[in-house]
Design a protein around this motif. Sequence first.
Motif, PDB file in Angstrom:
ATOM      1  N   MET A  26       0.846  -1.202   0.000  1.00 20.66           N
ATOM      2  CA  MET A  26       0.000   0.000   0.000  1.00 20.66           C
ATOM      3  C   MET A  26       0.885   1.257   0.000  1.00 20.66           C
ATOM      4  SD  MET A  26      -3.375  -0.620   0.247  1.00 20.66           S
ATOM      5  CE  MET A  26      -4.084   0.710   1.217  1.00 20.66           C
ATOM      6  N   THR A  27       0.597   2.138  -0.916  1.00 19.97           N
ATOM      7  CA  THR A  27       1.345   3.378  -1.044  1.00 19.97           C
ATOM      8  C   THR A  27       0.412   4.559  -0.813  1.00 19.97           C
ATOM      9  OG1 THR A  27       2.844   2.381  -2.668  1.00 19.97           O
ATOM     10  CG2 THR A  27       2.795   4.780  -2.561  1.00 19.97           C
ATOM     11  N   ASP A  66      -6.765   8.217 -13.129  1.00 21.28           N
ATOM     12  CA  ASP A  66      -6.364   6.824 -13.355  1.00 21.28           C
ATOM     13  C   ASP A  66      -5.517   6.320 -12.189  1.00 21.28           C
ATOM     14  OD1 ASP A  66      -7.669   6.738 -15.775  1.00 21.28           O
ATOM     15  OD2 ASP A  66      -5.866   7.140 -16.963  1.00 21.28           O
ATOM     16  N   LEU A  67      -4.625   7.172 -11.692  1.00 16.78           N
ATOM     17  CA  LEU A  67      -3.778   6.781 -10.566  1.00 16.78           C
ATOM     18  C   LEU A  67      -4.628   6.429  -9.350  1.00 16.78           C
ATOM     19  CD1 LEU A  67      -0.836   6.554  -9.440  1.00 16.78           C
ATOM     20  CD2 LEU A  67      -1.105   8.937  -8.683  1.00 16.78           C
ATOM     21  N   GLU A  68      -5.604   7.263  -9.051  1.00 11.34           N
ATOM     22  CA  GLU A  68      -6.473   7.001  -7.899  1.00 11.34           C
ATOM     23  C   GLU A  68      -7.246   5.698  -8.080  1.00 11.34           C
ATOM     24  OE1 GLU A  68     -10.421   8.879  -5.711  1.00 11.34           O
ATOM     25  OE2 GLU A  68      -9.166  10.196  -6.942  1.00 11.34           O
ATOM     26  N   ASN A  69      -7.696   5.454  -9.289  1.00 11.06           N
ATOM     27  CA  ASN A  69      -8.516   4.270  -9.553  1.00 11.06           C
ATOM     28  C   ASN A  69      -7.716   2.977  -9.570  1.00 11.06           C
ATOM     29  OD1 ASN A  69     -10.955   5.694  -9.790  1.00 11.06           O
ATOM     30  ND2 ASN A  69     -10.580   6.156 -11.950  1.00 11.06           N
ATOM     31  N   GLN A  70      -6.432   3.042  -9.939  1.00  7.42           N
ATOM     32  CA  GLN A  70      -5.653   1.831 -10.173  1.00  7.42           C
ATOM     33  C   GLN A  70      -4.570   1.563  -9.134  1.00  7.42           C
ATOM     34  OE1 GLN A  70      -4.240   1.616 -14.290  1.00  7.42           O
ATOM     35  NE2 GLN A  70      -5.926   2.950 -14.936  1.00  7.42           N
ATOM     36  N   ASP A  90      -2.562   0.599  -5.858  1.00  9.67           N
ATOM     37  CA  ASP A  90      -2.748  -0.193  -4.643  1.00  9.67           C
ATOM     38  C   ASP A  90      -2.338   0.680  -3.459  1.00  9.67           C
ATOM     39  OD1 ASP A  90      -3.098  -2.120  -2.733  1.00  9.67           O
ATOM     40  OD2 ASP A  90      -1.205  -3.159  -3.166  1.00  9.67           O
ATOM     41  N   GLY A  91      -3.228   1.562  -3.096  1.00  7.10           N
ATOM     42  CA  GLY A  91      -2.945   2.514  -2.031  1.00  7.10           C
ATOM     43  C   GLY A  91      -3.916   3.675  -2.085  1.00  7.10           C
ATOM     44  N   ASP A  92      -3.563   4.745  -1.411  1.00  5.51           N
ATOM     45  CA  ASP A  92      -4.443   5.920  -1.329  1.00  5.51           C
ATOM     46  C   ASP A  92      -3.815   7.106  -2.039  1.00  5.51           C
ATOM     47  OD1 ASP A  92      -6.425   4.662   0.238  1.00  5.51           O
ATOM     48  OD2 ASP A  92      -5.207   4.961   2.045  1.00  5.51           O
ATOM     49  N   VAL A  93      -4.650   7.838  -2.760  1.00  7.31           N
ATOM     50  CA  VAL A  93      -4.232   9.053  -3.446  1.00  7.31           C
ATOM     51  C   VAL A  93      -5.113  10.205  -2.966  1.00  7.31           C
ATOM     52  CG1 VAL A  93      -4.011  10.251  -5.655  1.00  7.31           C
ATOM     53  CG2 VAL A  93      -3.445   7.812  -5.490  1.00  7.31           C
ATOM     54  N   LEU A  94      -4.485  11.253  -2.459  1.00 13.62           N
ATOM     55  CA  LEU A  94      -5.209  12.465  -2.082  1.00 13.62           C
ATOM     56  C   LEU A  94      -4.696  13.601  -2.945  1.00 13.62           C
ATOM     57  CD1 LEU A  94      -7.088  14.137  -0.215  1.00 13.62           C
ATOM     58  CD2 LEU A  94      -5.087  14.522   1.254  1.00 13.62           C
ATOM     59  N   ILE A  95      -5.613  14.266  -3.635  1.00 14.02           N
ATOM     60  CA  ILE A  95      -5.262  15.470  -4.385  1.00 14.02           C
ATOM     61  C   ILE A  95      -5.638  16.683  -3.555  1.00 14.02           C
ATOM     62  CG2 ILE A  95      -5.728  16.859  -6.430  1.00 14.02           C
ATOM     63  CD1 ILE A  95      -6.257  14.282  -7.954  1.00 14.02           C
ATOM     64  N   VAL A  96      -4.647  17.499  -3.243  1.00 12.95           N
ATOM     65  CA  VAL A  96      -4.869  18.783  -2.577  1.00 12.95           C
ATOM     66  C   VAL A  96      -4.652  19.845  -3.644  1.00 12.95           C
ATOM     67  CG1 VAL A  96      -4.127  20.352  -0.769  1.00 12.95           C
ATOM     68  CG2 VAL A  96      -4.035  17.879  -0.384  1.00 12.95           C
ATOM     69  N   THR A 125       2.270   6.511 -15.154  1.00 15.75           N
ATOM     70  CA  THR A 125       2.552   5.202 -15.748  1.00 15.75           C
ATOM     71  C   THR A 125       3.667   4.488 -14.994  1.00 15.75           C
ATOM     72  OG1 THR A 125       1.843   5.930 -17.939  1.00 15.75           O
ATOM     73  CG2 THR A 125       3.279   4.008 -17.844  1.00 15.75           C
ATOM     74  N   GLU A 126       4.731   5.236 -14.668  1.00 16.31           N
ATOM     75  CA  GLU A 126       5.841   4.640 -13.916  1.00 16.31           C
ATOM     76  C   GLU A 126       5.393   4.204 -12.528  1.00 16.31           C
ATOM     77  OE1 GLU A 126       8.887   7.571 -13.816  1.00 16.31           O
ATOM     78  OE2 GLU A 126       9.195   7.584 -15.992  1.00 16.31           O
ATOM     79  N   GLU A 127       4.583   5.025 -11.890  1.00 20.56           N
ATOM     80  CA  GLU A 127       4.134   4.722 -10.519  1.00 20.56           C
ATOM     81  C   GLU A 127       3.265   3.459 -10.505  1.00 20.56           C
ATOM     82  OE1 GLU A 127       4.650   5.293  -6.661  1.00 20.56           O
ATOM     83  OE2 GLU A 127       5.417   6.731  -8.130  1.00 20.56           O
ATOM     84  N   LEU A 128       2.416   3.295 -11.487  1.00 19.70           N
ATOM     85  CA  LEU A 128       1.518   2.146 -11.527  1.00 19.70           C
ATOM     86  C   LEU A 128       2.243   0.851 -11.871  1.00 19.70           C
ATOM     87  CD1 LEU A 128      -1.630   3.712 -13.252  1.00 19.70           C
ATOM     88  CD2 LEU A 128      -1.365   3.053 -10.841  1.00 19.70           C
TER      89      LEU A 128
END
Length: 230
Positions: free
Chosen positions: A1-2, A74-78, A80-86, A225-228
């Motif tokens: 989880m990231t 796409d990052l938030e949807n795919q 394996d972890g949590d993404v918060l946009i501020v 793309t690299e992160e996923l």
Amino acid sequence: MTNIVILTGAGISAESGLGTFRDEGGLWAQHRIEDVATPEGFARNPQLVHDFYNARRAQAAEAQPNAAHAALADLENQLDGDVLIVTQNVDDLHEKAGSRNVVHMHGALNKALCAVCDHRWDAPLLMAPEDACPRCNAPSTRPDVVWFGEIPYAMEDIAEALSKADVFVSIGTSGEVYPAANFVAEADHFGAHTIELNLEPSAGASRFSECRFGPASETVPTWVTEELKR
């Protein structure tokens, strides 16, 4: 989880046709910030302020997300972890692109605020000084936008997210507006890997672990793309 916390600024929306503070000939260039983006300016001339934000609201309503907004959704949807946009932006392009976990620290053009009772509601396309609050009926409607001299929204939630972030990314920001300009230092303090994605080096570029420069519509999808793939 990231856990990833992403700060976005005007640069991510510029390619969707929404001007930054420094665009020559843009909305901001036609007005002094003191007149349209401060409580004092609103007190002096509420009609001018409403006219300014009505124009910005109409422009934002027509704008469409670009490849950078789509990549973050796409990052938030795919991931394996949590993404918060501020976001420091007051447009809703992140939401239009499909992002769900978005904090508008500077408010939102599509929201209205009562200066008397703090009630919030969906803003009509056109707002005027005589508009009555739907809760208290006072003619004290203003845009639900954080002006210079006011405290940004959700600062405690943002601080908590930064303390848990594995990665902090700043996209399209000048690095000159606080407190957002200090988020990189907060994230770094708690051990996050920090990345700047910007058209050119920001005022705080040297504070990041990694910097990539170019249009957001190119740098952001590449990074996502690299992160996923990790």
